[in-house]
Design a protein around this motif. Structure first.
Motif, PDB file in Angstrom:
ATOM      1  N   PRO A   1       0.802  -1.231   0.000  1.00 10.05           N
ATOM      2  CA  PRO A   1       0.000   0.000   0.000  1.00 10.05           C
ATOM      3  C   PRO A   1       0.830   1.274   0.000  1.00 10.05           C
ATOM      4  CG  PRO A   1      -0.924  -1.594   1.528  1.00 10.05           C
ATOM      5  CD  PRO A   1       0.407  -2.144   1.090  1.00 10.05           C
ATOM      6  N   ALA A   2       2.024   1.232   0.601  1.00  7.67           N
ATOM      7  CA  ALA A   2       2.861   2.429   0.617  1.00  7.67           C
ATOM      8  C   ALA A   2       3.358   2.757  -0.790  1.00  7.67           C
ATOM      9  CB  ALA A   2       4.050   2.231   1.569  1.00  7.67           C
ATOM     10  N   VAL A   3       3.718   1.737  -1.554  1.00  5.69           N
ATOM     11  CA  VAL A   3       4.127   1.952  -2.942  1.00  5.69           C
ATOM     12  C   VAL A   3       2.951   2.509  -3.743  1.00  5.69           C
ATOM     13  CG1 VAL A   3       4.843   0.797  -5.074  1.00  5.69           C
ATOM     14  CG2 VAL A   3       5.935   0.204  -2.891  1.00  5.69           C
ATOM     15  N   THR A   4       1.786   1.918  -3.555  1.00  3.99           N
ATOM     16  CA  THR A   4       0.593   2.405  -4.247  1.00  3.99           C
ATOM     17  C   THR A   4       0.295   3.849  -3.883  1.00  3.99           C
ATOM     18  OG1 THR A   4      -0.350   0.173  -4.307  1.00  3.99           O
ATOM     19  CG2 THR A   4      -1.876   2.004  -4.591  1.00  3.99           C
ATOM     20  N   PHE A   5       0.430   4.188  -2.609  1.00  2.00           N
ATOM     21  CA  PHE A   5       0.180   5.551  -2.149  1.00  2.00           C
ATOM     22  C   PHE A   5       1.158   6.532  -2.797  1.00  2.00           C
ATOM     23  CE2 PHE A   5       0.874   8.910   1.158  1.00  2.00           C
ATOM     24  CZ  PHE A   5      -0.385   9.496   1.072  1.00  2.00           C
ATOM     25  N   GLY A   6       2.440   6.163  -2.833  1.00  2.00           N
ATOM     26  CA  GLY A   6       3.428   7.033  -3.458  1.00  2.00           C
ATOM     27  C   GLY A   6       3.144   7.246  -4.935  1.00  2.00           C
ATOM     28  N   LEU A   7       2.775   6.177  -5.636  1.00  2.00           N
ATOM     29  CA  LEU A   7       2.463   6.298  -7.059  1.00  2.00           C
ATOM     30  C   LEU A   7       1.172   7.080  -7.288  1.00  2.00           C
ATOM     31  CD1 LEU A   7       3.459   2.703  -8.207  1.00  2.00           C
ATOM     32  CD2 LEU A   7       4.712   4.837  -8.605  1.00  2.00           C
ATOM     33  N   PHE A   8       0.243   6.984  -6.345  1.00  2.00           N
ATOM     34  CA  PHE A   8      -0.979   7.783  -6.445  1.00  2.00           C
ATOM     35  C   PHE A   8      -0.648   9.272  -6.300  1.00  2.00           C
ATOM     36  CE2 PHE A   8      -4.158  10.048  -3.804  1.00  2.00           C
ATOM     37  CZ  PHE A   8      -5.133  10.231  -4.787  1.00  2.00           C
ATOM     38  N   LEU A   9       0.199   9.615  -5.333  1.00  6.32           N
ATOM     39  CA  LEU A   9       0.579  11.018  -5.149  1.00  6.32           C
ATOM     40  C   LEU A   9       1.272  11.572  -6.388  1.00  6.32           C
ATOM     41  CD1 LEU A   9       1.920  11.080  -1.478  1.00  6.32           C
ATOM     42  CD2 LEU A   9      -0.326  11.800  -2.304  1.00  6.32           C
ATOM     43  N   ALA A  10       2.002  10.706  -7.079  1.00  7.97           N
ATOM     44  CA  ALA A  10       2.684  11.134  -8.307  1.00  7.97           C
ATOM     45  C   ALA A  10       1.776  11.060  -9.525  1.00  7.97           C
ATOM     46  CB  ALA A  10       3.927  10.266  -8.525  1.00  7.97           C
ATOM     47  N   ARG A  11       0.512  10.754  -9.310  1.00  8.52           N
ATOM     48  CA  ARG A  11      -0.491  10.656 -10.373  1.00  8.52           C
ATOM     49  C   ARG A  11      -0.148   9.561 -11.389  1.00  8.52           C
ATOM     50  NH1 ARG A  11      -3.583  15.216 -10.978  1.00  8.52           N
ATOM     51  NH2 ARG A  11      -4.815  13.924 -12.383  1.00  8.52           N
ATOM     52  N   LYS A  12       0.427   8.469 -10.879  1.00  9.30           N
ATOM     53  CA  LYS A  12       0.691   7.308 -11.731  1.00  9.30           C
ATOM     54  C   LYS A  12      -0.517   6.379 -11.768  1.00  9.30           C
ATOM     55  CE  LYS A  12       5.081   8.466 -12.224  1.00  9.30           C
ATOM     56  NZ  LYS A  12       5.633   8.956 -13.506  1.00  9.30           N
ATOM     57  N   VAL A  13      -1.330   6.422 -10.724  1.00 12.50           N
ATOM     58  CA  VAL A  13      -2.561   5.628 -10.671  1.00 12.50           C
ATOM     59  C   VAL A  13      -3.683   6.506 -10.153  1.00 12.50           C
ATOM     60  CG1 VAL A  13      -1.391   3.412 -10.324  1.00 12.50           C
ATOM     61  CG2 VAL A  13      -2.056   4.769  -8.331  1.00 12.50           C
ATOM     62  N   SER A  14      -4.907   6.165 -10.501  1.00  7.63           N
ATOM     63  CA  SER A  14      -6.060   6.937 -10.041  1.00  7.63           C
ATOM     64  C   SER A  14      -6.417   6.558  -8.610  1.00  7.63           C
ATOM     65  CB  SER A  14      -7.261   6.665 -10.951  1.00  7.63           C
ATOM     66  OG  SER A  14      -7.728   5.331 -10.763  1.00  7.63           O
ATOM     67  N   LEU A  15      -7.251   7.370  -7.999  1.00 14.32           N
ATOM     68  CA  LEU A  15      -7.707   7.090  -6.635  1.00 14.32           C
ATOM     69  C   LEU A  15      -8.486   5.781  -6.582  1.00 14.32           C
ATOM     70  CD1 LEU A  15      -8.043   7.953  -3.685  1.00 14.32           C
ATOM     71  CD2 LEU A  15     -10.072   9.254  -4.375  1.00 14.32           C
ATOM     72  N   VAL A  16      -9.322   5.539  -7.581  1.00 16.33           N
ATOM     73  CA  VAL A  16     -10.104   4.307  -7.625  1.00 16.33           C
ATOM     74  C   VAL A  16      -9.186   3.092  -7.637  1.00 16.33           C
ATOM     75  CG1 VAL A  16     -11.658   2.907  -9.045  1.00 16.33           C
ATOM     76  CG2 VAL A  16     -12.106   5.361  -8.740  1.00 16.33           C
ATOM     77  N   ARG A  17      -8.192   3.107  -8.516  1.00 16.42           N
ATOM     78  CA  ARG A  17      -7.260   1.977  -8.613  1.00 16.42           C
ATOM     79  C   ARG A  17      -6.446   1.840  -7.328  1.00 16.42           C
ATOM     80  NH1 ARG A  17      -4.855  -1.121 -12.902  1.00 16.42           N
ATOM     81  NH2 ARG A  17      -6.299  -0.047 -14.312  1.00 16.42           N
ATOM     82  N   ALA A  18      -6.006   2.961  -6.777  1.00 15.37           N
ATOM     83  CA  ALA A  18      -5.198   2.922  -5.562  1.00 15.37           C
ATOM     84  C   ALA A  18      -5.959   2.281  -4.406  1.00 15.37           C
ATOM     85  CB  ALA A  18      -4.748   4.332  -5.188  1.00 15.37           C
ATOM     86  N   LEU A  19      -7.210   2.677  -4.220  1.00 14.86           N
ATOM     87  CA  LEU A  19      -8.002   2.127  -3.115  1.00 14.86           C
ATOM     88  C   LEU A  19      -8.255   0.632  -3.303  1.00 14.86           C
ATOM     89  CD1 LEU A  19     -10.585   5.013  -2.535  1.00 14.86           C
ATOM     90  CD2 LEU A  19      -8.583   4.430  -1.131  1.00 14.86           C
ATOM     91  N   LEU A  20      -8.563   0.222  -4.530  1.00 19.73           N
ATOM     92  CA  LEU A  20      -8.800  -1.195  -4.784  1.00 19.73           C
ATOM     93  C   LEU A  20      -7.519  -2.009  -4.595  1.00 19.73           C
ATOM     94  CD1 LEU A  20     -11.219  -1.115  -7.853  1.00 19.73           C
ATOM     95  CD2 LEU A  20     -11.763  -1.717  -5.486  1.00 19.73           C
ATOM     96  N   TYR A  21      -6.395  -1.454  -5.031  1.00 21.98           N
ATOM     97  CA  TYR A  21      -5.120  -2.138  -4.826  1.00 21.98           C
ATOM     98  C   TYR A  21      -4.846  -2.327  -3.329  1.00 21.98           C
ATOM     99  CZ  TYR A  21      -3.202  -1.993  -9.625  1.00 21.98           C
ATOM    100  OH  TYR A  21      -2.948  -2.199 -10.957  1.00 21.98           O
ATOM    101  N   MET A  22      -5.018  -1.273  -2.553  1.00 24.39           N
ATOM    102  CA  MET A  22      -4.731  -1.350  -1.115  1.00 24.39           C
ATOM    103  C   MET A  22      -5.621  -2.383  -0.429  1.00 24.39           C
ATOM    104  SD  MET A  22      -4.122   2.614  -0.018  1.00 24.39           S
ATOM    105  CE  MET A  22      -2.976   3.675  -0.904  1.00 24.39           C
ATOM    106  N   ALA A  23      -6.898  -2.417  -0.819  1.00 27.33           N
ATOM    107  CA  ALA A  23      -7.813  -3.398  -0.242  1.00 27.33           C
ATOM    108  C   ALA A  23      -7.380  -4.813  -0.618  1.00 27.33           C
ATOM    109  CB  ALA A  23      -9.229  -3.124  -0.722  1.00 27.33           C
ATOM    110  N   ALA A  24      -7.003  -5.016  -1.882  1.00 28.85           N
ATOM    111  CA  ALA A  24      -6.573  -6.339  -2.338  1.00 28.85           C
ATOM    112  C   ALA A  24      -5.280  -6.756  -1.648  1.00 28.85           C
ATOM    113  CB  ALA A  24      -6.391  -6.335  -3.854  1.00 28.85           C
ATOM    114  N   GLN A  25      -4.357  -5.831  -1.502  1.00 32.08           N
ATOM    115  CA  GLN A  25      -3.090  -6.135  -0.845  1.00 32.08           C
ATOM    116  C   GLN A  25      -3.309  -6.514   0.621  1.00 32.08           C
ATOM    117  OE1 GLN A  25      -1.432  -2.353  -1.644  1.00 32.08           O
ATOM    118  NE2 GLN A  25      -0.822  -2.851  -3.750  1.00 32.08           N
ATOM    119  N   SER A  26      -4.152  -5.775   1.299  1.00 30.47           N
ATOM    120  CA  SER A  26      -4.420  -6.064   2.714  1.00 30.47           C
ATOM    121  C   SER A  26      -5.097  -7.421   2.880  1.00 30.47           C
ATOM    122  CB  SER A  26      -5.279  -4.956   3.319  1.00 30.47           C
ATOM    123  OG  SER A  26      -4.623  -3.705   3.271  1.00 30.47           O
ATOM    124  N   LEU A  27      -6.099  -7.686   2.029  1.00 26.48           N
ATOM    125  CA  LEU A  27      -6.784  -8.970   2.105  1.00 26.48           C
ATOM    126  C   LEU A  27      -5.842 -10.116   1.725  1.00 26.48           C
ATOM    127  CD1 LEU A  27      -9.414 -10.484   2.607  1.00 26.48           C
ATOM    128  CD2 LEU A  27     -10.042 -10.072   0.222  1.00 26.48           C
TER     129      LEU A  27
END
Length: 286
Positions: free
Chosen positions: A110-136
């Motif tokens: 999730p930290a990598v996803t968050f960093g890439l989201f801040l850099a506008r490499k991924v959208s908020l929708v994708r970032a949230l779904l990634y974090m949920a999938a990673q945690s699960l």
């Protein structure tokens, strides 16, 4: 003698040999109707599950192998050691990023996803779904370890991240911030479009330094926090182990990595990639 170096261009005609991808939209609702998004989310879930299963099993196995009461007087000479644990984490990240980079980007964190989201490499929708999938995925991966080695799992701490005795909460937090900065900084550098264009003949290049970054950070921070630098990894172990100490320290393994990822994103985008973003060229005098 003076010289000017524009880090965004090549000498051959002053033209770039790479193209910066456009910034991802902040909220891309259309993504929800695309199979490619769900395929990527599934890839993140499976990769994080495998990551936690292998690494936590390595930690539990090492503690059992070095337990003198369970393995005999020579137990201290057995096991993979901290070096082996660090290799397990770094090696699995190398393997899994290599396998999933073309599908989801191979975040697995999730930290990598968050960093890439801040850099506008991924959208908020994708970032949230990634974090949920990673945690699960992390929870399921640790649950598999517990299911196969329930006795050892409970006896040897479940691979949970905690601030080690003798270290303060502040020390643990700083260790997580710096460790995650190293990781996310490496991710940005290894996946930079300019570097990709010039090193395209080495397709394994990006996963290799990312795996090595994880390896090196583990060597430095295992004695302090057991090394989180991945909120999903810490959450998965805490949920399955369900120990009060693991839960009381859990915030460190979210706040620290997210701060470290944010600093890395800002450093890379604003300082290192400034000229490519149109903020001017780097000038030096020699």
């Amino acid at each position: 003698m003076g010289k000017e170096v524009d880090v965004s261009t090549l000498e051959a005609g002053g033209a770039r040999d790479y193209v910066d991808p456009p910034a991802a939209p902040l909220i891309d609702i259309d993504e929800l109707g695309k199979w490619s998004l769900y395929r990527a989310v599934i890839a993140e879930f499976v990769a994080t599950l495998l990551f936690l299963y292998i690494t936590v099993a390595t930690v539990i196995g090492y503690k059992h192998q070095t337990d003198a009461t369970a393995s005999g007087a020579d137990a201290a000479c057995g096991g993979v050691g901290i070096l082996g644990i660090a290799w397990a984490f770094g090696g699995m990240i190398f393997i899994l990023v290599y396998c999933t980079a073309g599908i989801s980007g191979g975040h697995i964190n999730p930290a990598v996803t968050f960093g890439l989201f801040l850099a506008r490499k991924v959208s908020l929708v994708r970032a949230l779904l990634y974090m949920a999938a990673q945690s699960l995925g992390a929870i399921c991966g640790v649950a598999l370890v517990k299911g196969f080695q329930s006795g050892f799992y409970a006896r040897y701490g479940g691979g949970a991240n905690e601030v080690s005795p003798g270290y303060s909460t502040g020390t643990g937090l700083v260790a997580e911030i710096i460790g995650t900065f190293v990781l996310v900084y490496t991710v940005f550098s290894a996946t930079d479009p300019k570097r990709n264009a010039r090193d395209s003949h080495v397709p394994v290049l990006a996963p290799l330094p990312i795996g090595f970054a994880v390896f090196m950070v583990h060597l430095a921070t295992i004695p302090i926090t057991g090394t989180g630098i991945n909120p999903a990894r810490s959450l998965g172990a805490a949920v399955v182990y369900n120990n009060s100490k693991a839960w009381s320290d859990q915030w460190i393994f979210w706040v620290g990595p997210f701060i470290g990822a944010a600093i890395a994103a800002l450093y890379h985008q604003i300082v290192l990639r400034a000229s490519a973003r149109g903020y001017g060229s780097f000038r030096s005098n020699a």
